[in-house]
Structure formats: structure tokens, C-alpha cells
Design an enzyme around this catalytic site. Sequence first.
Site, mmCIF file in Angstrom:
data_model
loop_
_atom_site.group_PDB
_atom_site.id
_atom_site.type_symbol
_atom_site.label_atom_id
_atom_site.label_comp_id
_atom_site.label_asym_id
_atom_site.label_seq_id
_atom_site.Cartn_x
_atom_site.Cartn_y
_atom_site.Cartn_z
ATOM 1 N N HIS A 161 0.878 -1.170 0.000
ATOM 2 C CA HIS A 161 0.000 0.000 0.000
ATOM 3 C C HIS A 161 0.914 1.218 0.000
ATOM 4 O O HIS A 161 2.119 1.078 -0.207
ATOM 5 C CB HIS A 161 -0.918 -0.023 1.230
ATOM 6 C CG HIS A 161 -0.133 -0.082 2.488
ATOM 7 N ND1 HIS A 161 0.263 1.035 3.160
ATOM 8 C CD2 HIS A 161 0.407 -1.130 3.145
ATOM 9 C CE1 HIS A 161 1.004 0.677 4.207
ATOM 10 N NE2 HIS A 161 1.100 -0.637 4.207
ATOM 11 N N GLY A 162 0.394 2.377 0.245
ATOM 12 C CA GLY A 162 1.180 3.611 0.175
ATOM 13 C C GLY A 162 2.492 3.594 0.931
ATOM 14 O O GLY A 162 3.540 3.930 0.385
#
Length: 159
Positions: free
Chosen positions: A14-15
Site C-alpha cells: 500500500h502507500g
Amino acid sequence: MSIIGVRIDGRLIHGQVANLWTTKLNISRIMVVDDDVAENPIEKSGLKLATPAGVKLSILPIEKAAANILAGRYDSQQLLIVAKKPDRLLKLVELGVPITEINVGNMSQTAETKSITKSINVVPADIADFKELASKGVKLFAQMVPSDKAENFMSLLER
């Protein structure tokens, strides 16, 4: 050995992992180690989309991941290993993968979990796995993003 980082993160890629950690550690391959995810085409598809351009991705069951690492398949690459829970990494260590430290990232809250930090929640089995990893000489630290100070995870766990 090409293992640059090892992270536990329930969200896998994810980020924070895709942007912050891969950039900070100059990662060329992310390896997701999880028996269930390796068999789930939908989850694999999402992880491929989340992987940054120019970074290779492997999504492997635990035993295959260990075999590939020990065979030197990634020796020329900068490898970041990501797993959802500590049991996957404990199994890698037991199979002979030389993991010296683990960054404990996000572990989601459920009705069964105990909160260690605002982002790390564990069940009794996780605690046992963390203690076993520590007993094998693996340094465990909590650091959500590279700009955060790394904290000794076992100290947090014992609070």
C-alpha cells in the site's frame, strides 16, 4: 544476501510500503510471503497494481519463498520481504532464511486483538511468534514510516 528489509504489514503493499519504504531502502523486488495470498488470484492482482513501476513483485508460499532465497535467486536484487503476520516470518527463519531484523508495521484491530500501538494489534499467537523470533536473535522494531523513530518492539509488547 539481498534481503534489505523485512516488514510485517497486514495490508501488504500500500502507500507506506509501495512509496516510502521501497524508495528509502532502494528496493528492486518486493516479496509477499503468504500461503493463502499466493493462491488468491484477486488478491495477487491487487498487489500487482499496488507495486510501484520499476519494482519487481513475487507473491510466494512460505516454503517456496525460503527455497528461492536460499538458492540465491535474488542475490543481485534489493529485496523487501512483506508478510501479514509474524508466523510467516518465523517459518522462514526456521527454514534457514537469514532474517536479522523485522519492522513490525500495521496489524489491524479485530474483536480478538490487544492493542500494542495505535496501528499494531496482536492476538496471543502473534505474541508467542514474536517471542520465538526474538529468542532466535531477530531484532524486532516498530516503525510505521521511515521518518518515524524506530522503537524496540519487544519493549512495546511487554508494556
